[in-house]
Design a protein around this motif. Sequence first.
Motif, PDB file in Angstrom:
ATOM      1  N   ARG A 302     -50.223 -67.206 -74.019  1.00 53.04           N
ATOM      2  CA  ARG A 302     -51.518 -67.892 -74.126  1.00 53.04           C
ATOM      3  C   ARG A 302     -51.375 -69.379 -73.833  1.00 53.04           C
ATOM      4  N   MET A 303     -50.256 -69.987 -74.242  1.00 52.98           N
ATOM      5  CA  MET A 303     -50.009 -71.394 -73.903  1.00 52.98           C
ATOM      6  C   MET A 303     -49.905 -71.566 -72.390  1.00 52.98           C
ATOM      7  N   GLU A 314     -46.758 -82.259 -69.352  1.00 49.43           N
ATOM      8  CA  GLU A 314     -45.645 -82.965 -68.726  1.00 49.43           C
ATOM      9  C   GLU A 314     -44.668 -83.480 -69.785  1.00 49.43           C
ATOM     10  N   GLY A 315     -43.380 -83.184 -69.591  1.00 50.56           N
ATOM     11  CA  GLY A 315     -42.342 -83.681 -70.494  1.00 50.56           C
ATOM     12  C   GLY A 315     -41.998 -82.758 -71.642  1.00 50.56           C
ATOM     13  N   ASP A 316     -42.816 -81.727 -71.895  1.00 49.25           N
ATOM     14  CA  ASP A 316     -42.477 -80.756 -72.947  1.00 49.25           C
ATOM     15  C   ASP A 316     -41.283 -79.902 -72.493  1.00 49.25           C
ATOM     16  N   THR A 317     -40.531 -79.416 -73.458  1.00 48.45           N
ATOM     17  CA  THR A 317     -39.408 -78.528 -73.184  1.00 48.45           C
ATOM     18  C   THR A 317     -39.679 -77.191 -73.864  1.00 48.45           C
ATOM     19  N   VAL A 318     -39.593 -76.104 -73.098  1.00 54.44           N
ATOM     20  CA  VAL A 318     -39.776 -74.767 -73.643  1.00 54.44           C
ATOM     21  C   VAL A 318     -38.421 -74.060 -73.622  1.00 54.44           C
ATOM     22  N   LEU A 319     -37.977 -73.618 -74.780  1.00 56.38           N
ATOM     23  CA  LEU A 319     -36.682 -72.944 -74.919  1.00 56.38           C
ATOM     24  C   LEU A 319     -36.919 -71.465 -75.202  1.00 56.38           C
ATOM     25  N   LEU A 320     -36.536 -70.600 -74.244  1.00 58.74           N
ATOM     26  CA  LEU A 320     -36.645 -69.151 -74.429  1.00 58.74           C
ATOM     27  C   LEU A 320     -35.334 -68.657 -75.023  1.00 58.74           C
ATOM     28  N   ALA A 321     -35.352 -68.359 -76.309  1.00 57.81           N
ATOM     29  CA  ALA A 321     -34.122 -68.049 -77.039  1.00 57.81           C
ATOM     30  C   ALA A 321     -33.948 -66.551 -77.241  1.00 57.81           C
ATOM     31  N   SER A 322     -34.243 -65.769 -76.201  1.00 56.08           N
ATOM     32  CA  SER A 322     -34.080 -64.312 -76.274  1.00 56.08           C
ATOM     33  C   SER A 322     -33.658 -63.799 -74.916  1.00 56.08           C
ATOM     34  N   TYR A 333     -40.888 -64.039 -65.986  1.00 57.75           N
ATOM     35  CA  TYR A 333     -40.763 -65.011 -64.894  1.00 57.75           C
ATOM     36  C   TYR A 333     -42.126 -65.595 -64.535  1.00 57.75           C
ATOM     37  N   GLY A 334     -43.177 -64.789 -64.665  1.00 54.43           N
ATOM     38  CA  GLY A 334     -44.512 -65.311 -64.418  1.00 54.43           C
ATOM     39  C   GLY A 334     -44.872 -66.424 -65.392  1.00 54.43           C
ATOM     40  N   ILE A 335     -44.533 -66.239 -66.655  1.00 51.59           N
ATOM     41  CA  ILE A 335     -44.808 -67.268 -67.661  1.00 51.59           C
ATOM     42  C   ILE A 335     -43.960 -68.511 -67.408  1.00 51.59           C
ATOM     43  N   LYS A 338     -45.617 -70.480 -64.705  1.00 50.36           N
ATOM     44  CA  LYS A 338     -46.839 -71.154 -65.170  1.00 50.36           C
ATOM     45  C   LYS A 338     -46.506 -72.374 -66.029  1.00 50.36           C
ATOM     46  N   LEU A 339     -45.533 -72.234 -66.912  1.00 50.93           N
ATOM     47  CA  LEU A 339     -45.138 -73.359 -67.767  1.00 50.93           C
ATOM     48  C   LEU A 339     -44.562 -74.494 -66.927  1.00 50.93           C
ATOM     49  N   THR A 340     -43.791 -74.138 -65.885  1.00 58.86           N
ATOM     50  CA  THR A 340     -43.226 -75.159 -64.998  1.00 58.86           C
ATOM     51  C   THR A 340     -44.338 -75.891 -64.264  1.00 58.86           C
ATOM     52  N   ASP A 341     -45.355 -75.156 -63.809  1.00 63.27           N
ATOM     53  CA  ASP A 341     -46.488 -75.784 -63.125  1.00 63.27           C
ATOM     54  C   ASP A 341     -47.234 -76.751 -64.041  1.00 63.27           C
TER      55      ASP A 341
END
Length: 543
Positions: A302-303, A314-322, A333-335, A338-341
């Motif tokens: 949803r984010m 811009e500048g946020d860091t998303v850590l996928l820990a799984s 990979y789609g998410i 989107k987060l990178t965009d």
Amino acid sequence: MRITPLGGLGEIGRNMTVFEFEGKLLVVDCGVLFPEEHQPGIDVILPDFTSLRDRLGDIVAIVLTHGHEDHIGGVPYLLKERADIPVIGSELTLAFIDAKLKEHRIRPKTVKVAAGDTHKAGPFGLEFVAVNHSIPDGLAVAIRTGAGMVLNTGDFKMDQFPLDDRITDLRHFARLGEEGVDLFMTDSTNAEVAGFTVSERELTPAIDQVFATAPRRIIVSSFASHVHRIQQVLDAASRNGRKVAFVGRSMVRNMGIARDLGYLNIPRGLVVDFKKLESMPDDKVTLICTGSQGEPMAALARMSNGDHQIRVGEGDTVLLASSLIPGNENAIYGIINKLTDLGAKVVHKGNAKVHVSGHASAGELIYCYNIVKPRNVLPIHGESKHLHANAELAVRTGVHPDRVIIGRDGVTIDLVKGRATISGQVPAGLVYVDGQTVGRATEDTLKERRLLREGGVITVVALVDTTTTTLAEPLEYLTRGFVHDDHTFDGATAEVEKALDRAAEQRTTDIDKLEGVIANAVSRYIQRTYRREPVVIAIVVDA
């Protein structure tokens, strides 16, 4: 003794095995499988209880090896069929299932056990063994009957430096091996991976690096039950002067349970309410949420779509820990894209050492085979390639190929005089949970949904003189999601008229049948002419 896997063989998830002896049944695990892209609208997928429905009174207990959804998620649905089945498990596992059952308004009869305990459930003698996994309090279970002993590892690995210092008890495995294990049911998930699974502790430097270098907020996505990984994130946040908030009902619930039971150590003042973080500097904020598998309704998805109160920027860091569960790759990979965009830096297993598997690699499995020396082997918990790889490992350690069974969901395996053989098959189809309905959605339902998604829908309104079976007025075509122009349906009308002529010859005047005739005619025309497969609905009005 008869062993019937109802899930987990040929798939990652839906783990459930039924043991039968002297007319009584023992269920080990009852999990769910999460839907893939080709199963639109489905929430979760259950094991098939068909073979149990006439024998619910014979079930003496449900044994749970650990608290992951693919092992406990189906329990509420089985208890809805008979609510007083005792549920046996470790402290944390029972706490997770209790919380889940409250949402279903079920008060279970639970039996708490710990590593080293023994318990009697009908004719089944149970002995529990500590195993290390990506969630605390995991247990393997040895099942003894007059027909022999089965050792089920559940999900496990052999981390020698686990975060909670609770290692897989190989001495206990060895003692059971000395007694004689007639059937060894072993976790197959990482059977293709050479060597030994990396220790959880080796992730700490990479996670610390993320926290030391992130310029703004850190958003961590993980399983809501991955207590070990959440502990590492909390420790890193504390060392780097960040406050933490849990986001999502299941994450808040499970971490509260883990904290209250002492499985999660949270320094005083570290975790705060999400609303308090809104007034804090971005470089002091950490959010921990669900959605690491790309689940469309989870917080992270949803984010990424911009429809969550947390706006990634811009500048946020998303850590996928799984890790990536097979079948979820495209969604994840789609998410990530989107987060990178949106301007975020996404850190995941592919570009940093921020996750290790919770499952034993080939070296660990070989080690266990050499310790246990089983008479027969049944690889469990894996897709077909994993089961075959695990079977090959068993053979390489000296188990005779004829005593290694590659099973599928629903096969019945009889253990007689120390020999396990496939004896039959019971229903073990996919049971879909669709909102509040269970088992009503079918493969035909999903096919229709896929057609709606991919081809759209055409509604044909026909005013028909049922006495002559002819069109009284030109057909009207209403579309949703089907691209067309003014001439797309010109040929379709001619096909409908031909079909109605044939119906007249057969004296078909029933409106329902005429609707089928018209829908089939239009559908065939669209498929043949445009190579598309929309859902076609015909509405006939008697002129």
